[in-house]
Design a protein around this motif. Structure first.
Motif, mmCIF file in Angstrom:
data_model
loop_
_atom_site.group_PDB
_atom_site.id
_atom_site.type_symbol
_atom_site.label_atom_id
_atom_site.label_comp_id
_atom_site.label_asym_id
_atom_site.label_seq_id
_atom_site.Cartn_x
_atom_site.Cartn_y
_atom_site.Cartn_z
ATOM 1 N N SER A 130 -6.536 55.469 -18.694
ATOM 2 C CA SER A 130 -5.299 56.144 -18.286
ATOM 3 C C SER A 130 -4.056 55.542 -18.945
ATOM 4 O O SER A 130 -2.997 56.153 -18.960
ATOM 5 N N ALA A 131 -4.184 54.328 -19.520
ATOM 6 C CA ALA A 131 -3.036 53.675 -20.155
ATOM 7 C C ALA A 131 -2.800 54.191 -21.572
ATOM 8 O O ALA A 131 -1.741 53.968 -22.150
ATOM 9 N N GLY B 85 -10.640 45.213 -20.892
ATOM 10 C CA GLY B 85 -9.984 46.348 -21.553
ATOM 11 C C GLY B 85 -9.069 47.100 -20.612
ATOM 12 O O GLY B 85 -9.342 47.195 -19.416
ATOM 13 N N ASP B 86 -7.987 47.648 -21.183
ATOM 14 C CA ASP B 86 -7.070 48.472 -20.389
ATOM 15 C C ASP B 86 -7.793 49.751 -19.985
ATOM 16 O O ASP B 86 -8.678 50.221 -20.684
ATOM 17 N N ASP B 87 -7.364 50.316 -18.894
ATOM 18 C CA ASP B 87 -8.009 51.548 -18.446
ATOM 19 C C ASP B 87 -7.652 52.709 -19.374
ATOM 20 O O ASP B 87 -6.588 52.698 -19.999
ATOM 21 N N PRO C 252 0.142 47.057 -18.605
ATOM 22 C CA PRO C 252 -0.376 46.395 -17.411
ATOM 23 C C PRO C 252 -0.448 44.877 -17.559
ATOM 24 O O PRO C 252 -0.902 44.372 -18.582
ATOM 25 N N GLY C 253 0.056 44.181 -16.555
ATOM 26 C CA GLY C 253 -0.138 42.736 -16.474
ATOM 27 C C GLY C 253 0.772 41.867 -17.318
ATOM 28 O O GLY C 253 0.472 40.713 -17.552
ATOM 29 N N LYS D 135 7.390 45.671 -19.751
ATOM 30 C CA LYS D 135 7.266 45.231 -18.358
ATOM 31 C C LYS D 135 6.809 46.389 -17.455
ATOM 32 O O LYS D 135 5.979 46.206 -16.563
#
Lengths: 150, 350
Positions: B151-152, B147-149, B275-276, B271
């Motif tokens: 904060s994203a 999972g994305d953090d 993330p990633g 981009k």
């Protein structure tokens, strides 16, 4: 300390040698101490472990130490506390998705592990942290359980 | 393409339980397919893969609403072109309808949903509870993600859980399924028979170690892999050839992820902010040089699907067309990756 931590994974092989040499000594000493004092010195020992590992590895005292399996980079410093490898969000410069100024703990871990003799340990699956051990000494627990130090 | 992109109406979708159909991949809504030897789950998605067909999965964005018709409308856009539908779990750390519920709704119609579980929001107690609930609702596929953090997303002040990581989560699901007990050892009388997937991102550092990470995930018990967006085909091909060399494609099914970029501005935003995601310069050049950037983005996606199909060791493709879901069917059609096969659709059933 961040710089000491980076130093540890960069010199993972040297740390491994020191670890392998000192861990049996530390463990047997702790076993003797534990036998004599019946756990009365647990608190100062835990405090001592916290100071040493805190300085060297930014140890968070999770009580589930896996340093030798993670290239001497403590996975608890990952903001997501991942214990089995990086997430998919690592930046192109190899830094952390959450803390852009910090090197990804797992980028450090993989490069540290590659330098170590036992470079396959990182492939072992580490199940999630047992949170009941938080704040306790991994050394004492291993000494009591009669296991090899890790 | 535009005409096909018009949203289809699903008002007439009746809920009458039809007669059981004997065709290979069909079943009665909310019920499981008969057990088959060598199969883990009793769902349709696994059958498509084990049958050797090129599978197509697509991502559904759970609505910011309580209206279940919004889920049905989005799913209906994929009818006849997609084998399984991924319901995201708070994607990008943003709040949406829960993935368990979206999957339950889809499962009732008869779709084959893939329930995404992110380790960000739930601890091991909540996740095990969800897995049993999902099993009760005939959800047969689950995708284990870190999972994305927080904060994203839109709630950066939230507490991050990450009690498990994706590999621990795969281990947990496998344990529940194969040993029939919770982590504590307490018995589960009827454990959920889940087909377990996970994701891998072949494009982020340390690239050379990603293959080791993948191996670890498969050793933990992953049955299928859906990757992050793949825009860099040479890199994906290199990754897949290493995967084949390691024999990993024998142990798990691979569905590389593709996506449609709406414009070069969107691509730039993705981009820089998601993330990633790795997008090579050649994609930007193609988008910028095009008259209609949106159409060009879809054309790129169609071509990527065709290229993915040709790669050795690939079992299918996973389409993430956020806010362009209405174009997925047309892109699959244009790419002809299904080769004449028509995936299950509720319209054939009712």
């Amino acid at each position: 300390m961040y710089r000491a931590r980076l130093f540890a994974s960069r010199h993972a092989r040297a740390y491994e040698v020191i670890y392998n040499a000192t861990s049996p000594v530390i463990l047997s000493t702790l076993r003797v101490i534990n036998k004599i004092t019946k756990g009365k010195l647990d608190r100062p020992i835990t405090w001592f472990e916290k100071i040493i590992k805190g300085f060297l590895f930014d140890c968070q005292m999770c009580g589930n130490c896996v340093l030798s399996s993670t290239g001497m980079a403590c996975p608890m410093n990952c903001p997501k506390t991942l214990r089995n490898g990086p997430c998919g969000g690592v930046r192109e410069d190899g830094n952390c998705e959450v803390k852009p100024e910090m090197k990804c703990v797992w980028v450090e871990a993989w490069s540290g592990s590659a330098k170590m003799k036992d470079n396959l340990a990182i492939q072992e699956i580490q199940f999630a942290v047992n949170h009941t051990h938080q704040g306790s000494s991994a050394w004492i627990r291993l000494a009591k359980e009669n296991k090899q130090i890790i | 393409m535009d005409q096909a992109c018009k949203r289809k109406q699903t008002d007439n979708l009746t809920m009458i339980i039809p007669e059981i159909n004997n065709q290979a991949y069909t079943y009665r809504p909310g019920e499981l397919l008969p057990e088959l030897e060598g199969h883990i789950s009793r769902g349709r998605f696994e059958r498509v893969l084990r049958n050797g067909d090129f599978a197509v999965t697509a991502e559904l964005a759970p609505p910011d609403s309580t209206d279940r018709n919004e889920v049905f409308e989005q799913a209906a856009l994929f009818d006849g072109f997609v084998d399984a539908i991924n319901a995201t779990d708070g994607s990008g750390a943003n709040c949406h309808m829960s993935s368990v519920v979206v999957c339950a709704l889809l499962s009732y119609i008869g779709y084959s949903p893939i329930m995404q579980i992110s380790c960000r929001d739930k601890n091991r107690i909540a996740i095990q509870g969800d897995l049993l609930g999902a099993g009760a609702l005939s959800i047969c596929n689950v995708l284990a993600l870190t999972g994305d953090d927080v904060s994203a997303g839109d709630h950066p002040e939230a507490k991050r859980v990450f009690d498990l990581d994706s590999i621990s989560l795969i281990t947990l699901i496998k344990k529940i399924r194969d040993e029939g007990s919770f982590l504590s050892g307490r018995t589960i009388t009827n454990p959920p028979q889940m087909f377990v997937g996970t994701s891998i991102n072949p494009f982020v550092p340390p690239v050379e170690s990603r293959i080791l990470q993948l191996e670890k995930k498969i050793n933990a018990g992953a049955n299928f892999i859906q990757t992050q967006y793949c825009f860099d085909m040479p890199m994906l091909k290199d990754f897949m050839s290493k995967t084949v060399d390691k024999g990993l494609t024998e142990k798990a099914f691979f569905l590389p992820g593709v996506g449609a970029l709406a414009s070069s501005r969107t691509a730039r935003w993705i981009k820089n902010n998601v993330p990633g995601v790795h997008i090579p310069d050649s994609i930007f050049q193609r988008l910028e040089g095009a008259e209609d950037q949106k159409k060009e983005g879809q054309k790129i996606c169609t071509e990527l699907m065709q290229e993915v199909k040709e790669i050795e060791g690939v079992s299918g493709v996973h389409i993430m067309a956020y806010k362009q879901e209405e174009c997925v069917a047309q892109m699959v059609k244009d790419s002809d990756v299904l080769g004449g096969r028509k995936p299950w659709s509720p319209k054939d059933e009712y």
